[in-house]
Design a protein around this motif. Structure first.
Motif, PDB file in Angstrom:
ATOM      1  N   LEU A 111       0.444  -1.070   0.185  1.00 32.96           N
ATOM      2  CA  LEU A 111       0.057   0.014   0.570  1.00 32.96           C
ATOM      3  C   LEU A 111       0.757   1.056  -0.307  1.00 32.96           C
ATOM      4  CD1 LEU A 111      -3.053  -0.663   2.040  1.00 32.96           C
ATOM      5  CD2 LEU A 111      -2.608  -1.088   0.024  1.00 32.96           C
ATOM      6  N   THR A 112       1.988   1.658   0.464  1.00 34.41           N
ATOM      7  CA  THR A 112       3.211   2.393   0.797  1.00 34.41           C
ATOM      8  C   THR A 112       3.890   2.719  -0.285  1.00 34.41           C
ATOM      9  OG1 THR A 112       4.198   1.558   2.956  1.00 34.41           O
ATOM     10  CG2 THR A 112       2.559   2.476   3.145  1.00 34.41           C
ATOM     11  N   LEU A 113       4.393   1.795  -0.792  1.00 33.53           N
ATOM     12  CA  LEU A 113       6.008   1.881  -1.999  1.00 33.53           C
ATOM     13  C   LEU A 113       5.918   2.173  -3.015  1.00 33.53           C
ATOM     14  CD1 LEU A 113       8.088  -1.310   0.381  1.00 33.53           C
ATOM     15  CD2 LEU A 113       8.313   1.129   0.345  1.00 33.53           C
ATOM     16  N   PRO A 114       4.425   1.638  -3.240  1.00 36.11           N
ATOM     17  CA  PRO A 114       4.305   1.775  -4.644  1.00 36.11           C
ATOM     18  C   PRO A 114       4.022   4.015  -5.096  1.00 36.11           C
ATOM     19  CG  PRO A 114       2.910  -0.011  -4.765  1.00 36.11           C
ATOM     20  CD  PRO A 114       3.579   0.404  -3.110  1.00 36.11           C
ATOM     21  N   ALA A 115       2.675   3.650  -3.866  1.00 36.95           N
ATOM     22  CA  ALA A 115       3.069   5.291  -3.688  1.00 36.95           C
ATOM     23  C   ALA A 115       4.247   6.316  -4.197  1.00 36.95           C
ATOM     24  CB  ALA A 115       1.505   5.315  -2.900  1.00 36.95           C
ATOM     25  N   LEU A 116       4.409   5.678  -2.627  1.00 38.76           N
ATOM     26  CA  LEU A 116       5.790   7.204  -3.084  1.00 38.76           C
ATOM     27  C   LEU A 116       6.970   6.756  -3.651  1.00 38.76           C
ATOM     28  CD1 LEU A 116       8.115   8.216   0.299  1.00 38.76           C
ATOM     29  CD2 LEU A 116       8.952   5.829   0.295  1.00 38.76           C
ATOM     30  N   GLY A 117       6.892   5.492  -4.245  1.00 39.81           N
ATOM     31  CA  GLY A 117       7.445   5.243  -5.859  1.00 39.81           C
ATOM     32  C   GLY A 117       7.241   6.756  -6.401  1.00 39.81           C
ATOM     33  N   VAL A 118       6.021   6.505  -6.946  1.00 40.45           N
ATOM     34  CA  VAL A 118       5.776   6.900  -8.087  1.00 40.45           C
ATOM     35  C   VAL A 118       5.589   8.987  -7.582  1.00 40.45           C
ATOM     36  CG1 VAL A 118       3.404   8.024  -8.561  1.00 40.45           C
ATOM     37  CG2 VAL A 118       3.902   5.798  -8.882  1.00 40.45           C
ATOM     38  N   PHE A 119       5.270   8.373  -6.259  1.00 42.84           N
ATOM     39  CA  PHE A 119       5.857  10.327  -6.484  1.00 42.84           C
ATOM     40  C   PHE A 119       6.946  10.644  -6.258  1.00 42.84           C
ATOM     41  CE2 PHE A 119       6.620  12.564  -2.124  1.00 42.84           C
ATOM     42  CZ  PHE A 119       6.916  13.738  -2.410  1.00 42.84           C
ATOM     43  N   LEU A 120       8.161   9.660  -5.484  1.00 43.62           N
ATOM     44  CA  LEU A 120       9.631  10.357  -5.611  1.00 43.62           C
ATOM     45  C   LEU A 120      10.238  10.809  -7.530  1.00 43.62           C
ATOM     46  CD1 LEU A 120      11.476   8.855  -2.442  1.00 43.62           C
ATOM     47  CD2 LEU A 120      10.697  10.878  -2.839  1.00 43.62           C
ATOM     48  N   GLY A 121       9.643   9.704  -7.964  1.00 45.38           N
ATOM     49  CA  GLY A 121       9.642   9.425  -9.400  1.00 45.38           C
ATOM     50  C   GLY A 121       9.289  10.751 -10.100  1.00 45.38           C
ATOM     51  N   ILE A 122       7.789  11.395  -9.849  1.00 45.57           N
ATOM     52  CA  ILE A 122       8.182  12.679 -10.552  1.00 45.57           C
ATOM     53  C   ILE A 122       8.591  13.604  -9.791  1.00 45.57           C
ATOM     54  CG2 ILE A 122       5.528  14.114 -10.756  1.00 45.57           C
ATOM     55  CD1 ILE A 122       4.546  11.383 -10.576  1.00 45.57           C
ATOM     56  N   PHE A 163      11.415  14.177  -9.054  1.00 42.81           N
ATOM     57  CA  PHE A 163      12.571  14.037  -8.529  1.00 42.81           C
ATOM     58  C   PHE A 163      12.964  14.494 -10.336  1.00 42.81           C
ATOM     59  CE2 PHE A 163      13.819  11.772  -5.266  1.00 42.81           C
ATOM     60  CZ  PHE A 163      14.763  13.020  -4.418  1.00 42.81           C
ATOM     61  N   THR A 164      11.982  13.561 -11.441  1.00 40.79           N
ATOM     62  CA  THR A 164      11.914  13.880 -12.647  1.00 40.79           C
ATOM     63  C   THR A 164      11.430  15.271 -13.218  1.00 40.79           C
ATOM     64  OG1 THR A 164       9.936  12.902 -12.651  1.00 40.79           O
ATOM     65  CG2 THR A 164      11.967  11.713 -13.119  1.00 40.79           C
ATOM     66  N   THR A 165      10.564  15.986 -12.250  1.00 39.47           N
ATOM     67  CA  THR A 165       9.800  17.322 -13.091  1.00 39.47           C
ATOM     68  C   THR A 165      10.198  18.196 -12.292  1.00 39.47           C
ATOM     69  OG1 THR A 165       8.002  17.052 -12.083  1.00 39.47           O
ATOM     70  CG2 THR A 165       8.032  16.001 -13.888  1.00 39.47           C
ATOM     71  N   SER A 166      10.650  17.885 -10.949  1.00 35.32           N
ATOM     72  CA  SER A 166      10.596  18.885 -10.076  1.00 35.32           C
ATOM     73  C   SER A 166      10.013  20.020  -9.522  1.00 35.32           C
ATOM     74  CB  SER A 166      11.410  20.107 -10.304  1.00 35.32           C
ATOM     75  OG  SER A 166      13.113  19.229 -10.435  1.00 35.32           O
ATOM     76  N   ASN A 167       8.447  18.938  -9.497  1.00 38.13           N
ATOM     77  CA  ASN A 167       7.049  19.173  -9.221  1.00 38.13           C
ATOM     78  C   ASN A 167       6.625  19.007  -7.891  1.00 38.13           C
ATOM     79  OD1 ASN A 167       4.381  20.657  -8.863  1.00 38.13           O
ATOM     80  ND2 ASN A 167       4.431  20.734 -11.473  1.00 38.13           N
ATOM     81  N   GLY A 171       3.781  15.888  -8.113  1.00 35.31           N
ATOM     82  CA  GLY A 171       3.779  14.290  -7.601  1.00 35.31           C
ATOM     83  C   GLY A 171       2.882  14.300  -5.896  1.00 35.31           C
ATOM     84  N   ALA A 172       2.611  14.689  -5.150  1.00 32.91           N
ATOM     85  CA  ALA A 172       1.963  14.392  -3.818  1.00 32.91           C
ATOM     86  C   ALA A 172       0.674  14.221  -4.520  1.00 32.91           C
ATOM     87  CB  ALA A 172       1.886  15.762  -3.261  1.00 32.91           C
ATOM     88  N   ILE A 173      -0.082  15.613  -5.967  1.00 28.75           N
ATOM     89  CA  ILE A 173      -1.277  14.331  -5.934  1.00 28.75           C
ATOM     90  C   ILE A 173      -0.945  12.776  -6.607  1.00 28.75           C
ATOM     91  CG2 ILE A 173      -3.167  15.326  -7.367  1.00 28.75           C
ATOM     92  CD1 ILE A 173      -2.590  17.926  -6.930  1.00 28.75           C
ATOM     93  N   VAL A 174      -0.835  12.765  -7.707  1.00 26.43           N
ATOM     94  CA  VAL A 174      -0.733  11.343  -8.540  1.00 26.43           C
ATOM     95  C   VAL A 174      -0.568  10.226  -7.312  1.00 26.43           C
ATOM     96  CG1 VAL A 174       0.574  10.121 -10.059  1.00 26.43           C
ATOM     97  CG2 VAL A 174       0.463  12.505 -10.481  1.00 26.43           C
ATOM     98  N   GLY A 175       0.893  10.625  -6.300  1.00 29.55           N
ATOM     99  CA  GLY A 175       1.595   9.776  -4.782  1.00 29.55           C
ATOM    100  C   GLY A 175       0.252   9.583  -4.136  1.00 29.55           C
ATOM    101  N   PHE A 176      -0.534  11.123  -3.628  1.00 27.77           N
ATOM    102  CA  PHE A 176      -1.785  10.231  -3.161  1.00 27.77           C
ATOM    103  C   PHE A 176      -3.305   9.237  -3.662  1.00 27.77           C
ATOM    104  CE2 PHE A 176      -5.544  12.142  -0.530  1.00 27.77           C
ATOM    105  CZ  PHE A 176      -4.960  11.981   0.796  1.00 27.77           C
ATOM    106  N   GLY A 177      -2.787   9.942  -4.121  1.00 29.50           N
ATOM    107  CA  GLY A 177      -4.140   9.050  -5.324  1.00 29.50           C
ATOM    108  C   GLY A 177      -3.711   7.707  -5.767  1.00 29.50           C
ATOM    109  N   LEU A 178      -2.495   7.612  -6.207  1.00 31.90           N
ATOM    110  CA  LEU A 178      -2.503   5.587  -6.085  1.00 31.90           C
ATOM    111  C   LEU A 178      -2.573   5.170  -4.950  1.00 31.90           C
ATOM    112  CD1 LEU A 178      -1.081   3.865  -8.130  1.00 31.90           C
ATOM    113  CD2 LEU A 178       0.810   4.551  -7.216  1.00 31.90           C
TER     114      LEU A 178
END
Length: 78
Positions: free
Chosen positions: A30-41, A43-47, A51-58
């Motif tokens: 439940l936590t690692l995929p959302a955290l990975g998506v958040f950090l990926g977004i 670090f790649t976009t600096s936004n 990242g928080a919205i997409v990770g929170f939604g996931l």
């Protein structure tokens, strides 16, 4: 006065260990995929906001399926 019903339920060590493993894996799923998506977004976009919205939604999509994931993990680890 509060009366608690005493039920005789024997918990074996195997059942307790299985419960701990299922809970641990469920927390990771439940936590690692959302955290990975958040950090990926982030670090790649600096936004941070995107990242928080997409990770929170996931995370909440994963929570919606947590019952099915838990049943699958219970069958897998039994």
């Amino acid at each position: 006065m509060i009366r608690l019903h005493k039920k005789k339920s024997e918990l074996t060590a195997d059942a307790i260990v299985n419960t701990i493993w299922v809970s641990t894996f469920l927390a990771l799923v439940l936590t690692l995929p959302a955290l990975g998506v958040f950090l990926g977004i982030y670090f790649t976009t600096s936004n941070l906001l995107v990242g928080a919205i997409v990770g929170f939604g996931l995370h909440f999509v994963a929570l919606a399926f947590s019952d099915r994931i838990s049943r699958f993990l219970t069958r897998l680890l039994s």
